[in-house]
Structure formats: C-alpha cells, structure tokens
Design an enzyme around this catalytic site. Structure first.
Site, short mmCIF file in Angstrom:
data_model
loop_
_atom_site.label_atom_id
_atom_site.label_comp_id
_atom_site.label_asym_id
_atom_site.label_seq_id
_atom_site.Cartn_x
_atom_site.Cartn_y
_atom_site.Cartn_z
CG ASP A 343 4.18 -3.58 -14.40
OD1 ASP A 343 3.76 -4.52 -13.88
OD2 ASP A 343 5.40 -3.74 -14.28
CG HIS A 670 -1.31 0.64 -9.88
ND1 HIS A 670 -1.34 1.99 -10.31
CD2 HIS A 670 -0.11 0.16 -10.51
CE1 HIS A 670 -0.24 2.38 -11.03
NE2 HIS A 670 0.47 1.24 -11.10
CG ASP A 718 -10.62 -0.10 -4.09
OD1 ASP A 718 -9.68 -0.41 -4.95
OD2 ASP A 718 -11.98 0.04 -4.22
CD GLU A 727 1.17 -2.95 -9.59
OE1 GLU A 727 1.79 -2.13 -8.89
OE2 GLU A 727 1.51 -3.26 -10.60
O1 9MR Z 1 5.84 -7.43 -5.19
C1 9MR Z 1 6.98 -6.52 -5.40
C2 9MR Z 1 7.40 -6.38 -3.83
O2 9MR Z 1 7.79 -7.44 -3.11
C3 9MR Z 1 8.43 -5.33 -4.12
O3 9MR Z 1 8.68 -5.04 -2.51
C4 9MR Z 1 8.23 -4.16 -4.87
C5 9MR Z 1 9.53 -3.31 -4.78
O4 9MR Z 1 10.33 -3.81 -5.59
O5 9MR Z 1 7.86 -4.65 -6.28
C6 9MR Z 1 6.71 -5.57 -6.04
O6 9MR Z 1 6.62 -5.76 -7.28
C7 9MR Z 1 6.00 -5.06 -8.45
C8 9MR Z 1 6.92 -5.05 -9.49
O7 9MR Z 1 8.15 -4.32 -9.04
C9 9MR Z 1 6.78 -4.36 -10.79
N1 9MR Z 1 5.24 -4.84 -11.22
C10 9MR Z 1 4.38 -4.65 -10.19
C11 9MR Z 1 4.90 -5.54 -8.84
C12 9MR Z 1 3.58 -5.29 -7.97
O8 9MR Z 1 3.62 -4.05 -7.35
#
Ligand code: 9MR
Length: 747
Positions: A343, A670, A718, A727
C-alpha cells in the site's frame, strides 16, 4: 457485513502433497456462492470500477461516487469478473443497494465480462436513500468462466452516490478446488547450504520405515548417501514426513540434488558465499520502497518510476498533509520515508521496527565476533547516496528516519513531541496504482504513545550509530528521542483505534509497557544516563519472558530491547542476566526447531500461523543467532543458519518465499506497483523481496476462495490479490536482511 457462508467444504486429512480434498458433489442442501467478497468487510478486492468512478468502503458497505454527464448505463460501472456460470443451472442473484439522491437507477446484470458482453439476467431498480434488498432467480443459458456481476450506474446528468452490500450469486457448481503444485516430495533449501553448516531436508512420503537417500552432483553422480529418519505426521502441514541429514558432506558444489523414495529434489548449491547476494538484495529492497524520490533505472534496471506523493498531480502530495477532521488544525510536511508494504501508507510503529532491524543489522556487524561491517559499507547497496563515505545501510535507514522525525507533533501544538501514528490515503485504493498516480487525499492520524516511543527508540539508536558520520544529525535524532520520551511519559495511554483501518492498516496495540521498555533501553544504551537505566531496571518487562512463540514484531518490542541490552556494550547492572535471558529463549527456540521435521523455530499455539509468519520465523532465528553472538556456541549458529532453509524452500509448499531465490519462488506479492500479475508493463517485486507467508486466518477473499480449511504451512498463495498471505512489507524484509547478514557472516 460478515461474509455469509453457505458452502460446507468437508476437509479431509491430508494425503502427502495434497492440500485438501473435497467431495466431488457437495450435499444437495448446500448452495454455492459464486461471488467473492460480496460483504465488503475489510476490502473491496476483487471488485473493479470504471476509471471515472471513485469507490471505497464506508460503514460496512461499498460506495461509489458516480460522475454526472455520462450517456449510457455502462459508461460508469462497478463489478466483479471471473464468475463461473453453468448452462441450465439456476441462480439466486441478490444485493442490498441505496442511492443518493433518491430514484437513481442501477442496471444490475449477470453477464459476460468480455466481448460481446451478453447479458444473461438484468434488472433496473430505482434506488431509495435508505436502501433495499433485491433478490431474483434466473437460469444460466451458457457455460462460461468469464461471467460478470455488474452494477451499471451511468446515464445520469448529475453526479450521485451508489452504495452496495451483501452481493450474492448462489447456485451452480462449486468453485474448482485449489491444489497447489508442490513438485517433488524431497524438500530442500533451494538456494544454498554452507559447506561447514547444517544440511537438512524433509521427505514427504507415506512410508513409515527408513528409506535410502543419495546426494547427487550436477552430473548425476552420487557423492553421499544414507538413510532417512521417520518423523511421523507433522502438525504444521498434516503430512507424514521423514528427515534427511547430509551435514557430513562438506564440499562445495552447484546444482546438487537429493534423491529419496523415487523423487529428486529441486537443485541447490553448497557455497560459503551464497548469502552475500541475499544480504545485499534484502537491503536493496528499501530503495524501491522509497516515497518522495524518483527511482532511477540506472540504479535498479527495470524498476524506474516517478517520485511518489510529491506535490505533483494527480498526487495530492505529502508536502502539506492535514490531520483527519477534528484531530489537529495544522499540516505537516511528511514527504519521504518508505511505503510500508504493497500500500501507499506510512506508519510510524512499523517504520520504526523496520528501521531498528536495519540499524541492528549494522550494529551487530560492529560488535559480533563474526560481524563484517564492510559488507554493509559505502557502495554495497547501489543507492543514490553510494559514494558519500557513509555505510549504505545507514544512508538507507536515514531515508526513513528523516520521515519518522517529521511525524513528530511540533513544539507549539497540543500533544507536542508525540508522533502521529500514521499517514495514508483517505480510502483504500485499487491495484495496480503507481505511487505517483495516487489521486487520494492523504491524512495524518492521531498521535499515539506507541508511535511516540517507537520513534524515541529508533532515533536514540540512530544517535549512537550516525555519530561518527554526521554529528549534527546524531544530535538532532537524540533531541527528538528525548522529546518523544518526555511526551510519552506525559501521555502514557494514548492508543490507536482498531477501527481506524480505512485507507490504511490500523497497527493498533493496547499495551505500551514494552514500547516504554524499548525506548528506555535505547536511550540508556546511547546516553548511559541513570534516568533511563532506572526505567529499564524498574520495568516489569525487564524480568518477564518476552520471547514468545510468535517472535517480536511492530506491536511486541520488548525482545528488540532485550537483544540490544544483551549485545550493545553498556554498564547496565545485571547485564549477565539479560544475556542469559536471550540464551534461554534461544534454547527454547532450538528445542522447537529440533522437534520440527521441517526444522524451523516456530510452532505457534494451535498451529495458527500468524500474519507475516515468515518474518516471525526469521526473527525467532535472529534470537538464536544473537545467542551465538553472545556465547560462540555452535548449536546456536547452526540453528540460526538452519532456520533459513524454511523460507528458501524446505517447506510443505516446496517453494522459496524470496523473489529471485530458488527454482520456484514467490513473485506475485501484493503490491500496487510491482503488479506484473495485473499489468504486464509493471515489474514483479525485485530480487530479495520476502512474502508475508502462511497465515491461518486467511483474511482476504482471494485466499478464502482457494484455501479455506488449510493447515498451517499450506495457508499461503502466491497471488497478488492475497494481501493477508502474500504481501511484501518493510518490517518483514528487515528480518530477512538481519538473518541473511548473519548467515552470510558464517560463510
Ligand atoms: O503486519 C500487520 C499484521 O501484523 C496485522 O495483523 C495486520 C492487520 O492489522 O496488518 C499487517 O500490516 C499491514 C498494514 O496494516 C498495512 N500495510 C500492509 C501491512 C502488511 O500486510
């Protein structure tokens, strides 16, 4: 609204290599849902919009702003493709929809997503402001996998707003059962083993008796042989497995294979220098994550892109970003930094832990017996700053540090000295979207105690590491760290809201004791001051077991504090006990690794693989590596080195999770800009990009569609749509950089 589950997938025990088995014809009572993510709980994927429509999640539904002045209904639309329709099957098509102002017409269709765009069923209700639920049945006249559910919204002279929820198309046949191609049943590290290091593999087999194995060179000649060790059914995969230990073979070679039970593994090398490249690539990843700067083709061929989120249209830019309404009445220049993940958000807690792990990779190189700082030195990463006589890893980390410092609340404002938790788009954006093409409004979110302390910790650590290269920056960082520390003490319980997850992740956490401990530890290690020693020694966290199953993370920061207190020279009273707490944690991870037939230091409770499990595995290995740095005991070194095997291919899916490393590796992570899977003109992620990895909770609809019922290691796919398993993220690559630097140093 919550996803409706009408399909009962019977999940049978795993046969070797298979994911799940599902009865060919589910019970007649089951109705099959053909629409993915019709409930818009946390995202709008895989729904699309036409370019003239802006859509986002709002109050649990999906809302689209429709422009005025279009002619045809299809001139503005939202929809979902890849719907399978079966000739002669009947379907119930239903949805809830509203429109503002009232009486705008939506043409809701089930049709063909490609030319000639036939419509098999359509209705055109006039919508109310309060919203209504619509439900229809029809029989499909065709067989197709290219069906579409669409809502055509055009033809209005004036703009209007359409909201939809609970879209469902029930009936037809079950979606195809996904079975990953797991290749040969002998699972190895597909990159390389170290000549003097441990060498282990896992065989998936129905056999429960020891079997012969052969190690073969590239020419097919057997160079070593032995017998496998039966290990029974592995909980993390559901497979019956055996292990192969070929560690007594110590010669270098390339393209070796292991043969057992009639299967030949994917090829691998035995090479003492194999991890030099991974160390560099895992760190080079950060340049292409940078915001606010053009990425140069000369430095990263194939990855050039315009600067993102500068004040150039269509970007609204990060140069003058206001708060969310009601949060503050100033704007900040928060340009720069790294994009968090796939993102375009930038988050202080995650930015800090990622920066810490890069800085600690460097700091370890300074202090550890096998440390090799030159490998991280000037010119090592081919970045714009290469040649400035500063180690490249410090230059790269500074790109983020400068951003983190900008997130601090200015002196004359309320909550001065705290750090804003995050800055991101007002609404989630779709994929693909280059950073420079993001048209959304950007907003600062409220300051939090955790963001403030993470900034304090990282800036304090920076102060000691940059001092030899830039005294003024070191002093500025330390001043900011002290200011942040004082602000956190004054506001010790200001937490991020779990609900603040529109347009960006929440990164919420309701316990700041570990962040206080971490910040105090870093401030102490840099200044030696009594105040900070007092906070460290007085914290309940100091004597607690802080090394759990899931490792350390953006929300669990006590372990980073403990690792630094154990390894960065200081006069902390009781430092021996701190060091002992690290070796005890390492003992426990080693016991997990020894008991695990895939040889990883990770066995989460209830076999629930967490979001970002690959980084958690690597971070557990970092604790084991640190125990080696403390004691010099080879069991710790070997355990840390062996942990690398899992992410590089010795796993149930028989694939490497690092792009460009291993014969079969993740490459569709992602990301809005490494979106090759969606747009062939865009690249895949660069070499050295780690995928998040198996995640038992599979929060995204794509993974739910393919992996429901998955066991542990199998909860990964994947595909670019699987944001909860696949991601890329700055904190995860930092763990890869940290461990690959350690392994490279053992070569
Ligand atoms: O890495 C994060 C994970 O520990 C959490 O459970 C999750 C939900 O809150 O979010 C992950 O982080 C994401 C973030 O919220 C937005 N950018 C991408 C991150 C990786 O997926």
């Amino acid at each position: 609204m919550k996803r409706r589950r009408t399909t009962l997938l019977a999940v049978a025990a795993l046969a070797a290599g298979a994911l799940v088995s599902v009865p060919a014809h589910p019970a007649a009572a089951d109705e099959i849902e053909q629409v993915e993510n019709g409930s818009f709980d946390t995202s709008s994927a895989p729904w699309w919009t036409t370019a003239n429509v802006t859509a986002g999640l709002s109050g649990g539904q999906w809302c689209a702003d429709v422009p005025g002045g279009t002619v045809n209904r299809w001139d503005a639309a939202v929809g979902q493709n890849d719907i399978t329709l079966v000739k002669g099957e009947s379907y119930r098509f239903s949805f809830t929809a509203s429109g503002v102002p009232a009486d705008h017409v939506v043409r809701a269709i089930v049709g063909l997503s490609v030319s000639p765009y036939d419509t098999y069923y359509e209705v055109s209700p006039a919508l109310s402001v309060a919203g209504d639920t619509y439900s229809y049945t029809f029989t499909s006249p065709v067989d197709t996998k290219q069906g579409q559910v669409g809502f055509q919204l055009g033809g209005s002279a004036d703009p209007w707003r359409f909201c939809v929820d609970d879209v469902s198309l029930l009936g037809g046949v079950p979606p195809e059962v996904y079975e990953p191609d797991t290749g040969p049943r002998v699972r190895v590290n597909q990159v390389a083993y170290l000549p003097a290091g441990p060498k282990n593999a896992t065989l998936v087999t129905e056999s429960t008796e020891p079997l012969p194995w052969q190690l073969q060179n590239a020419g097919g000649t057997t160079v070593a042989e032995g017998r496998t060790v039966p290990r029974g059914v592995d909980a993390s995969s559901g497979q019956n497995v055996q292990t192969i230990d070929f560690g007594s073979y110590r010669k270098r070679g390339s393209d070796l294979t292991l043969v057992a039970d009639g299967e030949t593994s994917r090829p691998f090398d035995i090479d003492p220098r194999a991890y030099d490249g991974l160390r560099a690539d895992a760190l080079k990843y950060y340049y292409t994550q940078r915001s606010g700067i053009e990425i140069l083709d000369s430095l990263r061929p194939g990855y050039a892109r315009a600067a993102g989120h500068t004040d150039v249209a269509p970007n609204q830019g990060d140069g003058n970003v206001p708060c969310q309404p009601g949060v503050c009445d100033y704007s900040l220049d928060v340009t720069g930094g790294w994009y968090d993940a796939g993102d375009h958000g930038k988050y202080v807690v995650n930015g800090s832990i990622a920066t810490w792990e890069l800085l600690s990779t460097y700091e370890r190189a300074l202090h550890a017996r096998t440390g090799h700082p030159a490998a991280l030195g000037d010119g090592s990463l081919t970045i714009p700053e290469s040649g400035n006589k500063v180690p490249d890893v410090l230059d790269e980390a500074r790109w983020e540090l400068e951003f983190l410092l900008k997130m601090q609340v200015p002196a004359d404002e309320p909550l001065a000295g705290m750090a804003h938790h995050k800055i991101h788009d007002e609404q989630w954006t779709g994929l693909p979207l280059l950073p420079s093409q993001d048209p959304q409004k950007r907003e600062l979110h409220p300051p939090t105690t955790q963001a403030t302390l993470n900034l304090a910790a990282t800036a304090a650590q920076a102060a000691r590491l940059y001092k030899p290269y830039d005294r003024a920056f070191a002093a500025r960082a330390l001043k900011a760290a002290r200011t942040a520390w004082a602000a956190a003490l004054a506001h010790p319980e200001v937490y991020a809201s779990a609900a603040d997850a529109t347009g960006g992740g929440a990164y919420n956490d309701t316990d700041a004791r570990d962040e206080f401990y971490w910040a105090a530890a870093e401030l102490y290690l840099t200044t030696g001051e009594q105040e900070f020693a007092g906070h460290v020694l007085g914290s309940p966290v100091h004597t607690a077991d802080v090394f759990g199953d899931l490792g350390f993370d953006w929300a669990r920061t006590a372990a980073p504090a403990r690792l630094d207190l154990a390894t960065v020279p200081s006069r902390l009273p009781g430092r021996d006990k701190v060091r002992k707490s690290v070796t005890e944690a390492a003992d426990s991870y080693l016991a997990t690794l020894d008991a695990h037939p895939y040889g990883l230091p990770y066995a989460p409770a209830d076999n629930t693989y967490d979001w970002g499990s690959n980084a958690q595995i690597l971070n557990n290995a970092v604790v084991v590596a640190t125990a080696y740095d403390i004691t010099g005991r080879s069991a710790y070194r070997d355990g840390a080195v062996q942990s690398m095997d899992y992410v590089l291919g010795r796993n149930a899916l028989n694939q490497s999770y690092v792009t460009g490393y291993g014969e079969v590796a993740s490459r569709n992570q992602h990301s809005r800009w490494y979106a090759h899977e969606l747009d062939p003109a865009l690249p895949n992620p660069p070499r050295g990009t780690l995928a998040g990895g198996a995640n038992s909770s599979i929060q995204d609809p794509y993974a739910q569609g393919k992996l429901t019922g998955c066991v542990g290691q199998f909860c990964y796919i994947d595909d670019i749509q699987s944001w909860s398993t696949n991601e890329t993220a700055i904190n995860w690559n930092a763990a890869l950089a940290r461990l690959s630097a350690f392994v490279a140093d053992q070569g």
